[in-house]
Design a protein around this motif. Structure first.
Motif, PDB file in Angstrom:
ATOM      1  N   GLN A 463       0.824  -1.204   0.000  1.00  0.00           N
ATOM      2  CA  GLN A 463       0.000   0.000   0.000  1.00  0.00           C
ATOM      3  C   GLN A 463       0.864   1.263   0.000  1.00  0.00           C
ATOM      4  O   GLN A 463       0.570   2.228  -0.719  1.00  0.00           O
ATOM      5  N   ALA A 464       1.938   1.243   0.781  1.00  0.00           N
ATOM      6  CA  ALA A 464       2.825   2.410   0.844  1.00  0.00           C
ATOM      7  C   ALA A 464       3.496   2.640  -0.505  1.00  0.00           C
ATOM      8  O   ALA A 464       3.623   3.788  -0.962  1.00  0.00           O
ATOM      9  N   PHE A 465       3.927   1.549  -1.158  1.00  0.00           N
ATOM     10  CA  PHE A 465       4.567   1.673  -2.460  1.00  0.00           C
ATOM     11  C   PHE A 465       3.599   2.266  -3.486  1.00  0.00           C
ATOM     12  O   PHE A 465       3.971   3.164  -4.272  1.00  0.00           O
ATOM     13  N   TYR A 466       2.367   1.759  -3.482  1.00  0.00           N
ATOM     14  CA  TYR A 466       1.371   2.247  -4.436  1.00  0.00           C
ATOM     15  C   TYR A 466       1.074   3.726  -4.198  1.00  0.00           C
ATOM     16  O   TYR A 466       1.006   4.526  -5.146  1.00  0.00           O
ATOM     17  N   LYS A 467       0.912   4.096  -2.928  1.00  0.00           N
ATOM     18  CA  LYS A 467       0.583   5.489  -2.619  1.00  0.00           C
ATOM     19  C   LYS A 467       1.724   6.426  -2.994  1.00  0.00           C
ATOM     20  O   LYS A 467       1.500   7.503  -3.565  1.00  0.00           O
ATOM     21  N   ASP A 468       2.966   6.016  -2.695  1.00  0.00           N
ATOM     22  CA  ASP A 468       4.128   6.870  -3.028  1.00  0.00           C
ATOM     23  C   ASP A 468       4.283   7.020  -4.532  1.00  0.00           C
ATOM     24  O   ASP A 468       4.691   8.084  -5.030  1.00  0.00           O
ATOM     25  N   THR A 469       3.982   5.969  -5.275  1.00  0.00           N
ATOM     26  CA  THR A 469       4.150   6.019  -6.739  1.00  0.00           C
ATOM     27  C   THR A 469       3.255   7.081  -7.365  1.00  0.00           C
ATOM     28  O   THR A 469       3.682   7.839  -8.244  1.00  0.00           O
ATOM     29  N   PHE A 470       2.006   7.144  -6.920  1.00  0.00           N
ATOM     30  CA  PHE A 470       1.040   8.063  -7.523  1.00  0.00           C
ATOM     31  C   PHE A 470       0.764   9.282  -6.642  1.00  0.00           C
ATOM     32  O   PHE A 470      -0.253   9.951  -6.805  1.00  0.00           O
TER      33      PHE A 470
END
Length: 546
Positions: A463-470
């Protein structure tokens, strides 16, 4: 409490006032029902007659044209009258032969009345007899209904109702479900071996259209030998769906009005009991399917939450699970989305067939319904040979029941909270096979291999990776953010081709260029750079796991 009261013309003619009458034609029609008796000698008599009415007449209006009697007989038959009783030797010396021939052909009774009694006397005694028998029937029907209702109100159920009905009739009674399984039976089927044999052989011996008739009918028994020649009467039990059938064995009830009334009242109470049972079953079904719907939508955070609610449905803890989604195939030439199981009874049958078939193939599963599909969670599935077993199940159900099915199969997961993933894969596999115009297929899910590795990672990290990406898109309005995400997703899925992206999204290529430029400004780098492409593709890959 619906009561169908019938008085046969033959019964009415047995009262003393009709002792001297003669049936001149249409003897086979004496089984017609009589609801009322009327006197009329008007020229337009046919317009005032009603179904099941016996007409008494002197034929005065026909004395100068006796040939009109043939027309009257035909018209009365069309109306559904019970019969025509004519007092001859007064105005009409005899019934014309052509009228008698027509009555015989139509099985319409013509009765010659004696001169001793007036028509008024005949009507008075006929109506008195009909009312007397109707009162007896109503009283008996009320008492029967009260007796069966009291059984239910005292907390007892179908076995006690069947026992009471058997006692009233003095013969064996058997209640079958819509699946031809015995629900309740009289003591004959418990104590006497020949009846137990009959009960065991009935489901396989009964004709397949057992419940297609909407009225009682008779079958003649040939086996076992003990019952050869006996009559078995089948009384289908319907409401908004088929519930089953009541079966009696013994002498014919055609002339036993009270026995037929007792059966009718018993069926009314049995239908009510079955409706209650079905309501409880459907409520339980709804709770079960709501649980799976919550599970499939990822509303459970921990395995303990899943076990807390899913234990009653067979989900007791983490173990290898594969999801299989099954669905009826549409008619040939139809769109895949049109294959829907519409009726509750049809869904119940399909559920039962699959449950038995999976047990027969040693596959342990939990069954659920979601929308128009049946979901099967296979626990500890076999490491090899699963597609072959599923194909065998599809073939067997089609051969035995004529229902064409297809299955989509997801990948194996180890945790209960990963069931939404294998369900989504199975549903996608089923949809893919259907869109390829295949029938009776088993479609395995072939996903991106990276997704299997990502499943091993902590969900919070994903979830953290997805949020940081976008994160650069967070400041945009919802509509604009969704448009950009959709464009990026399609853009990378089609090898960064602007033309193909525009084609897939049904937008102009300049719109695609504009959106990509917008993304470049927000992210601060070119969308085609290797590092940006890899990170964004990875984020899109893990999105279904969140």
């Amino acid at each position: 409490m619906a009561v169908r009261l019938t008085m046969k013309l033959l019964d009415l003619l047995n009262i003393p006032v009709f002792a001297q009458c003669k049936v001149l034609a249409g003897t086979s029609g004496l089984e017609r029902s009589v609801h009322s008796v009327n006197i009329m000698d008007a020229p337009d008599i046919i317009h005032f007659l009603k179904p099941n009415e016996l007409l008494l007449t002197t034929a005065y209006v026909l004395k100068d044209r006796p040939d009109a009697l043939e027309t009257l007989v035909s018209n009365m038959h069309e109306v559904g009258c019970a019969g025509l009783a004519v007092k001859t030797k007064r105005f009409l010396r005899e019934i014309p032969q052509q009228a008698l021939d027509a009555a015989e052909r139509l099985q319409f009774p013509i009765i010659e009345l004696p001169l001793e009694h007036t028509l008024g006397e005949l009507v008075h005694q006929s109506v008195s007899y009909i009312l007397e028998k109707t009162t007896e029937d109503l009283k008996y029907a009320l008492e029967s209904h009260r007796r069966f209702s009291d059984i239910v109100m005292s907390g007892k159920g179908l076995p006690e109702i069947i026992g009471a009905l058997s006692e009233l009739l003095g013969e064996p009674v058997l209640l079958l479900s819509s699946k031809l399984e015995p629900i309740a039976r009289s003591f004959h089927f418990k104590r006497q071996p020949q009846y137990r044999e009959l009960s065991a052989r009935l489901p396989g011996a009964l004709p397949s259209p057992l419940f297609t008739a909407d009225a009682p009918y008779q079958l003649s028994l040939l086996e076992p030998v003990f019952f050869r020649g006996q009559r078995m009467r089948v009384y289908p039990i319907f409401s908004y769906q088929t519930h089953g059938a009541l079966i009696t064995l013994g002498p014919s009830h055609e002339n036993l009005r009270l026995s037929k009334l007792a059966i009718e009242q018993a069926i009314n109470v049995i239908r009510f009991e079955m409706l209650k049972t079905q309501a409880v079953k459907e409520k339980s079904w709804r709770y079960k399917n709501e649980f799976f719907s919550d599970l499939a939508e990822g509303l459970f955070r921990t395995d303990e939450d899943v076990v807390h609610r899913g234990r009653r449905y067979g989900l007791n803890g983490n173990q290898p699970i594969v999801c299989v989604v099954g669905r009826k195939d549409p008619p040939p030439g139809s769109n895949w989305t049109s294959a829907q199981v519409q009726k509750l009874s049809e869904r119940d049958r399909l559920y039962d067939w699959l449950k038995m078939a999976f047990q027969k193939h040693d596959l342990t599963c939990c069954l659920f319904m979601k929308n128009d599909s049946i979901v099967l969670l296979l626990k500890n599935p076999p490491t090899t040979g699963l597609p072959k077993k599923l194909s065998s199940i599809i073939e067997n159900i089609y051969q035995q029941h004529g229902v064409s099915l297809s299955f989509g199969v997801g990948k194996q997961v180890e945790k209960l909270t990963d069931i939404p993933l294998t369900f989504k894969e199975a549903a996608e596999a089923l949809e893919f096979g259907g869109n390829c115009q295949k029938r009776q297929f088993v479609q395995l899910f072939h996903g991106r291999e990276l997704s299997d590795l990502f499943r091993l990672l902590n969900v919070q990290d994903l979830q953290a990776f997805y949020k940081d990406t976008f994160l650069p898109l967070e400041s945009l309005e919802d509509k604009e953010r969704e448009d950009l995400l959709q464009t990026l997703h399609v853009y990378y899925d089609h090898h960064c081709s602007i033309a193909e992206t525009a084609k897939r999204l049904y937008i102009h290529r300049n719109t695609v260029i504009y959106r990509l430029d917008k993304c470049r400004q927000l992210f601060g780098h070119e969308m085609t750079s290797p590092s940006a492409s890899l990170r964004i593709r990875t984020a899109f890959l893990i999105k279904p796991m969140l």
